[in-house]
Motif scaffolding. Structure first.
Motif, PDB file in Angstrom:
ATOM      1  N   THR A   1      18.992  -9.088 -11.804  1.00 15.60           N
ATOM      2  CA  THR A   1      19.504  -8.432 -10.698  1.00 15.60           C
ATOM      3  C   THR A   1      18.560  -8.366  -9.575  1.00 15.60           C
ATOM      4  O   THR A   1      17.418  -8.580  -9.759  1.00 15.60           O
ATOM      5  N   ASP A   2      19.168  -8.081  -8.433  1.00 12.89           N
ATOM      6  CA  ASP A   2      18.455  -8.137  -7.240  1.00 12.89           C
ATOM      7  C   ASP A   2      18.818  -6.849  -6.353  1.00 12.89           C
ATOM      8  O   ASP A   2      19.818  -6.328  -6.396  1.00 12.89           O
ATOM      9  N   GLY A   3      18.025  -6.667  -5.282  1.00 13.23           N
ATOM     10  CA  GLY A   3      18.639  -5.722  -4.221  1.00 13.23           C
ATOM     11  C   GLY A   3      17.089  -4.667  -3.949  1.00 13.23           C
ATOM     12  O   GLY A   3      16.459  -4.575  -4.519  1.00 13.23           O
ATOM     13  N   ALA A   4      17.103  -3.955  -2.622  1.00 10.63           N
ATOM     14  CA  ALA A   4      16.491  -3.299  -2.264  1.00 10.63           C
ATOM     15  C   ALA A   4      17.155  -2.143  -1.450  1.00 10.63           C
ATOM     16  O   ALA A   4      17.849  -2.456  -0.470  1.00 10.63           O
ATOM     17  N   ALA A   5      16.572  -0.848  -1.555  1.00 12.96           N
ATOM     18  CA  ALA A   5      16.924   0.018  -0.453  1.00 12.96           C
ATOM     19  C   ALA A   5      16.479  -0.287   0.982  1.00 12.96           C
ATOM     20  O   ALA A   5      17.032  -0.032   1.852  1.00 12.96           O
ATOM     21  N   VAL A   6      15.115  -0.578   0.978  1.00 11.44           N
ATOM     22  CA  VAL A   6      14.578  -1.004   2.221  1.00 11.44           C
ATOM     23  C   VAL A   6      13.777  -2.232   1.942  1.00 11.44           C
ATOM     24  O   VAL A   6      12.697  -2.067   1.251  1.00 11.44           O
ATOM     25  N   GLU A   7      14.185  -3.403   2.424  1.00 10.71           N
ATOM     26  CA  GLU A   7      13.418  -4.634   2.323  1.00 10.71           C
ATOM     27  C   GLU A   7      12.794  -4.715   3.612  1.00 10.71           C
ATOM     28  O   GLU A   7      13.393  -4.552   4.669  1.00 10.71           O
ATOM     29  N   VAL A   8      11.283  -5.320   3.340  1.00  7.61           N
ATOM     30  CA  VAL A   8      10.632  -5.487   4.593  1.00  7.61           C
ATOM     31  C   VAL A   8      10.238  -7.018   4.659  1.00  7.61           C
ATOM     32  O   VAL A   8       9.578  -7.325   3.664  1.00  7.61           O
ATOM     33  N   TYR A   9      10.417  -7.860   5.627  1.00  9.90           N
ATOM     34  CA  TYR A   9      10.193  -9.337   5.491  1.00  9.90           C
ATOM     35  C   TYR A   9       9.749  -9.611   7.026  1.00  9.90           C
ATOM     36  O   TYR A   9      10.435  -9.606   7.789  1.00  9.90           O
ATOM     37  N   ASN A  10       8.602 -10.052   7.298  1.00 11.02           N
ATOM     38  CA  ASN A  10       7.942 -10.134   8.511  1.00 11.02           C
ATOM     39  C   ASN A  10       8.178  -8.990   9.379  1.00 11.02           C
ATOM     40  O   ASN A  10       8.113  -9.190  10.797  1.00 11.02           O
ATOM     41  N   GLY A  11       8.036  -8.154   9.062  1.00  5.94           N
ATOM     42  CA  GLY A  11       8.198  -6.730   9.843  1.00  5.94           C
ATOM     43  C   GLY A  11       6.902  -6.031   9.972  1.00  5.94           C
ATOM     44  O   GLY A  11       6.424  -5.706   8.635  1.00  5.94           O
ATOM     45  N   ASP A  12       6.280  -5.608  10.987  1.00  2.00           N
ATOM     46  CA  ASP A  12       5.188  -4.842  10.922  1.00  2.00           C
ATOM     47  C   ASP A  12       5.399  -3.519  11.264  1.00  2.00           C
ATOM     48  O   ASP A  12       6.106  -2.870  12.224  1.00  2.00           O
ATOM     49  N   ARG A  13       4.448  -2.278  11.013  1.00  3.70           N
ATOM     50  CA  ARG A  13       4.176  -1.183  11.234  1.00  3.70           C
ATOM     51  C   ARG A  13       5.610  -0.235  11.546  1.00  3.70           C
ATOM     52  O   ARG A  13       6.153   0.520  12.333  1.00  3.70           O
ATOM     53  N   ASN A  14       6.398  -0.581  10.622  1.00  5.53           N
ATOM     54  CA  ASN A  14       7.688   0.292  10.184  1.00  5.53           C
ATOM     55  C   ASN A  14       7.360   1.335   9.380  1.00  5.53           C
ATOM     56  O   ASN A  14       6.455   1.392   8.589  1.00  5.53           O
ATOM     57  N   LEU A  15       8.114   2.722   9.681  1.00  6.66           N
ATOM     58  CA  LEU A  15       7.902   3.897   9.082  1.00  6.66           C
ATOM     59  C   LEU A  15       9.105   3.998   8.387  1.00  6.66           C
ATOM     60  O   LEU A  15      10.078   4.175   8.863  1.00  6.66           O
ATOM     61  N   VAL A  16       9.212   4.306   7.019  1.00  5.60           N
ATOM     62  CA  VAL A  16      10.246   4.690   6.051  1.00  5.60           C
ATOM     63  C   VAL A  16       9.754   6.156   5.610  1.00  5.60           C
ATOM     64  O   VAL A  16       9.124   6.184   4.592  1.00  5.60           O
ATOM     65  N   LEU A  17      10.891   6.987   6.005  1.00 10.08           N
ATOM     66  CA  LEU A  17      10.070   8.412   5.692  1.00 10.08           C
ATOM     67  C   LEU A  17      11.451   9.205   5.164  1.00 10.08           C
ATOM     68  O   LEU A  17      12.521   9.242   5.984  1.00 10.08           O
ATOM     69  N   ARG A  18      11.270  10.013   4.326  1.00  6.52           N
ATOM     70  CA  ARG A  18      12.126  11.251   3.896  1.00  6.52           C
ATOM     71  C   ARG A  18      13.262  10.686   3.612  1.00  6.52           C
ATOM     72  O   ARG A  18      14.504  11.251   3.876  1.00  6.52           O
ATOM     73  N   ASN A  19      13.480   9.396   3.135  1.00  4.19           N
ATOM     74  CA  ASN A  19      14.987   9.124   2.467  1.00  4.19           C
ATOM     75  C   ASN A  19      15.160   9.370   1.028  1.00  4.19           C
ATOM     76  O   ASN A  19      14.097   9.357   0.432  1.00  4.19           O
ATOM     77  N   VAL A  20      16.411   9.422   0.694  1.00  8.12           N
ATOM     78  CA  VAL A  20      16.692   9.494  -0.853  1.00  8.12           C
ATOM     79  C   VAL A  20      17.471   8.491  -1.216  1.00  8.12           C
ATOM     80  O   VAL A  20      18.362   7.949  -0.589  1.00  8.12           O
ATOM     81  N   ALA A  21      16.997   7.652  -2.272  1.00  6.16           N
ATOM     82  CA  ALA A  21      17.334   6.411  -2.727  1.00  6.16           C
ATOM     83  C   ALA A  21      17.882   6.621  -4.228  1.00  6.16           C
ATOM     84  O   ALA A  21      16.983   7.233  -5.092  1.00  6.16           O
ATOM     85  N   ARG A  22      19.134   6.226  -4.593  1.00  4.06           N
ATOM     86  CA  ARG A  22      19.468   6.327  -5.922  1.00  4.06           C
ATOM     87  C   ARG A  22      20.189   5.159  -6.393  1.00  4.06           C
ATOM     88  O   ARG A  22      20.888   4.383  -5.460  1.00  4.06           O
ATOM     89  N   ASN A  23      19.699   4.861  -7.564  1.00  2.59           N
ATOM     90  CA  ASN A  23      20.431   3.498  -8.372  1.00  2.59           C
ATOM     91  C   ASN A  23      20.274   2.086  -7.385  1.00  2.59           C
ATOM     92  O   ASN A  23      21.443   1.481  -7.339  1.00  2.59           O
ATOM     93  N   ASN A  24      19.291   1.836  -6.871  1.00  5.35           N
ATOM     94  CA  ASN A  24      19.044   0.782  -6.232  1.00  5.35           C
ATOM     95  C   ASN A  24      18.231  -0.094  -7.237  1.00  5.35           C
ATOM     96  O   ASN A  24      17.400   0.312  -8.121  1.00  5.35           O
ATOM     97  N   GLU A  25      18.242  -1.335  -7.038  1.00  7.05           N
ATOM     98  CA  GLU A  25      17.194  -2.495  -7.952  1.00  7.05           C
ATOM     99  C   GLU A  25      15.829  -1.974  -7.490  1.00  7.05           C
ATOM    100  O   GLU A  25      14.889  -1.648  -8.587  1.00  7.05           O
ATOM    101  N   THR A  26      15.388  -1.866  -6.311  1.00  5.52           N
ATOM    102  CA  THR A  26      13.925  -1.681  -5.936  1.00  5.52           C
ATOM    103  C   THR A  26      14.119  -0.811  -4.638  1.00  5.52           C
ATOM    104  O   THR A  26      15.006  -1.079  -3.852  1.00  5.52           O
ATOM    105  N   PHE A  27      13.007   0.237  -4.791  1.00 10.20           N
ATOM    106  CA  PHE A  27      13.103   0.911  -3.397  1.00 10.20           C
ATOM    107  C   PHE A  27      12.641  -0.011  -2.108  1.00 10.20           C
ATOM    108  O   PHE A  27      13.359  -0.126  -1.228  1.00 10.20           O
ATOM    109  N   THR A  28      11.375  -0.449  -2.291  1.00 10.30           N
ATOM    110  CA  THR A  28      11.026  -1.418  -1.435  1.00 10.30           C
ATOM    111  C   THR A  28      10.325  -2.781  -1.693  1.00 10.30           C
ATOM    112  O   THR A  28       9.473  -2.729  -2.904  1.00 10.30           O
ATOM    113  N   GLU A  29      10.622  -3.783  -1.384  1.00 15.06           N
ATOM    114  CA  GLU A  29       9.852  -4.968  -1.567  1.00 15.06           C
ATOM    115  C   GLU A  29       9.276  -5.645  -0.281  1.00 15.06           C
ATOM    116  O   GLU A  29      10.331  -5.521   0.864  1.00 15.06           O
ATOM    117  N   LEU A  30       7.968  -6.088  -0.109  1.00 15.44           N
ATOM    118  CA  LEU A  30       7.630  -6.706   1.147  1.00 15.44           C
ATOM    119  C   LEU A  30       7.239  -8.040   0.983  1.00 15.44           C
ATOM    120  O   LEU A  30       6.631  -8.514  -0.065  1.00 15.44           O
TER     121      LEU A  30
END
Length: 408
Positions: free
Chosen positions: A212-241
């Motif tokens: 299985t695969d998937g991410a609530a918030v995936e970061v690829y080649n992105g700098d200085r992003n802020l991921v704040l106060r999110n509610v994540a349910r039933n995703n494969e991954t919250f974040t992969e970089l």
């Protein structure tokens, strides 16, 4: 509680009210509209997205989409507003959000304020954000490869207070090893973006390479992003970089997010050192997050292929999983002030971190019950803990804060 620098807070201000913008408001209604109409009143609206796409919009103008309308095509928001006079895309009337399918929504202009739209069943992304200084607020995206895709040219954009649900399509899913990709709530390829206050669910799909695969918030080649106060349910991954060789994904910050899942597989954070094909990913910071993933095939965080304090910094998190609390190799991550509950541990606990039941209120409510070992567990945090100038505390936490996303 807020974690925002002056620049970030400015980006999150509400859209300028219509009466202050003194621009023209255009109306669009897929049922009762007419492209031959003036389009400047709700009683004489346009009908098609083509008419909107061809409009010569100026700073301060607005496009209002009739609730209950639907279109199959692409909405192109290419005009340029300004910080003081943004261009607005919004809803009017009663009923469900205006719905767009097909190529869906492209925001390649600047200083747009987009709300009240739903992008569903799109060919790739529900909302493709390629411009600068745009805000998506109160939008919905579902049944796409990516709910929101911030492209490599997308900078200083904000995605806030939106529902990104069941974005569960794969863009690559074949027998070539280690190349499957898809099922993103938000995909960040650009720099200096903010993802705040969203509900992200169901970013999860079958994968030939990874089961299985998937991410609530995936970061690829992105700098200085802020991921704040999110509610994540039933995703494969919250974040992969990850980052391509010669590119970077440096200084991304994840703070005060709440992550739960009832799925058989899952993880909170996956990052890589220099030994990985998409590493090194440097300077990732994860602070004050609450995570509950009870299944056995789960992991809290993974920092492999040459982990070091320059790769991953963790502070004041509460992570309860049915599998492995965390994994590190090399010299290991910089970790402190956290509570972990798991079957196994593949890292060295840092200062003030403990192995204990965090005593969440319930499996879905990750507030802390009285007597929780997370209360007062955290270490003191400076603005540098949140990425320096990128994210500072508008209201400081106590010198010994509670670990996790909620203060008791």
């Amino acid at each position: 509680m807020r974690l925002l620098s002056v620049a970030v807070m400015a980006a999150l201000l509400p859209a300028v009210p219509l009466q202050q913008r003194a621009g023209t408001t255009y109306y669009v209604d897929s049922r009762a509209g007419d492209d031959g109409a003036a389009g400047t009143s709700a009683t004489a609206p346009w009908k098609t997205l083509d008419k909107v796409n061809a409009a010569d919009l100026k700073p301060g103008d607005a496009i209002s989409f009739k609730r209950g309308s639907s279109w199959d095509g692409q909405l192109k928001l290419s005009a340029k507003g300004t910080a003081s006079r943004p261009i607005v895309a919004q809803a009017y009337g009663n009923g469900s959000l205006a719905k767009i399918t097909g190529e869906c929504v492209l925001v390649d202009g600047s200083h747009w304020r987009v709300s009240g739209l739903r992008a569903t069943g799109c060919r790739w992304a529900g909302f493709e954000v390629a411009g600068d200084g745009n805000v998506l607020s109160g939008v919905q995206a579902d049944k796409n490869v990516a709910g929101v895709w911030v492209t490599p040219t997308g900078r200083r954009n904000t995605i806030r207070d939106s529902r990104l649900t069941g974005n569960n399509k794969m863009s690559v899913n074949d027998d070539t090893p280690d190349n499957d990709s898809g099922a993103f709530g938000v995909l960040l390829n650009g720099d200096d973006n903010v993802v705040i206050g969203n509900t992200i669910t169901g970013s999860y799909a079958a994968s030939h390479d990874y089961v299985t695969d998937g991410a609530a918030v995936e970061v690829y080649n992105g700098d200085r992003n802020l991921v704040l106060r999110n509610v994540a349910r039933n995703n494969e991954t919250f974040t992969e970089l990850g980052a391509q060789k010669g590119r970077t994904a440096t200084g991304n910050v994840f703070a005060f997010n709440v992550v739960t899942s009832t799925r058989k597989r899952g993880s909170f954070l996956v990052t890589r050192g220099p030994g990985h094909i998409v590493g090194p990913v440097k300077g990732t910071v994860a602070v004050q997050n609450s995570v509950y993933l009870p299944a056995r095939d789960t992991i809290g965080w993974s920092c492999g292929d040459g982990c070091s304090p320059s790769i991953l910094k963790l502070r004041n998190n509460v992570i309860a999983v049915g599998g492995q609390a965390g994994y590190e190799d090399g010299t290991g991550a910089d970790e402190a002030g956290s509570v972990y509950q798991a079957r196994s541990f593949k890292f060295k606990l840092g200062p003030k971190s403990v192995k204990a039941d965090p005593r969440f209120v319930s499996t879905s409510d990750l507030h802390l019950r009285p007597g929780s070992p997370a209360i007062g567990r955290g270490v003191s945090l400076s603005p540098e803990s949140y990425g320096g100038a990128k994210a500072s505390l508008a209201k400081p936490l106590p010198s010994a804060p509670d670990a996790g996303a909620y203060q008791h």
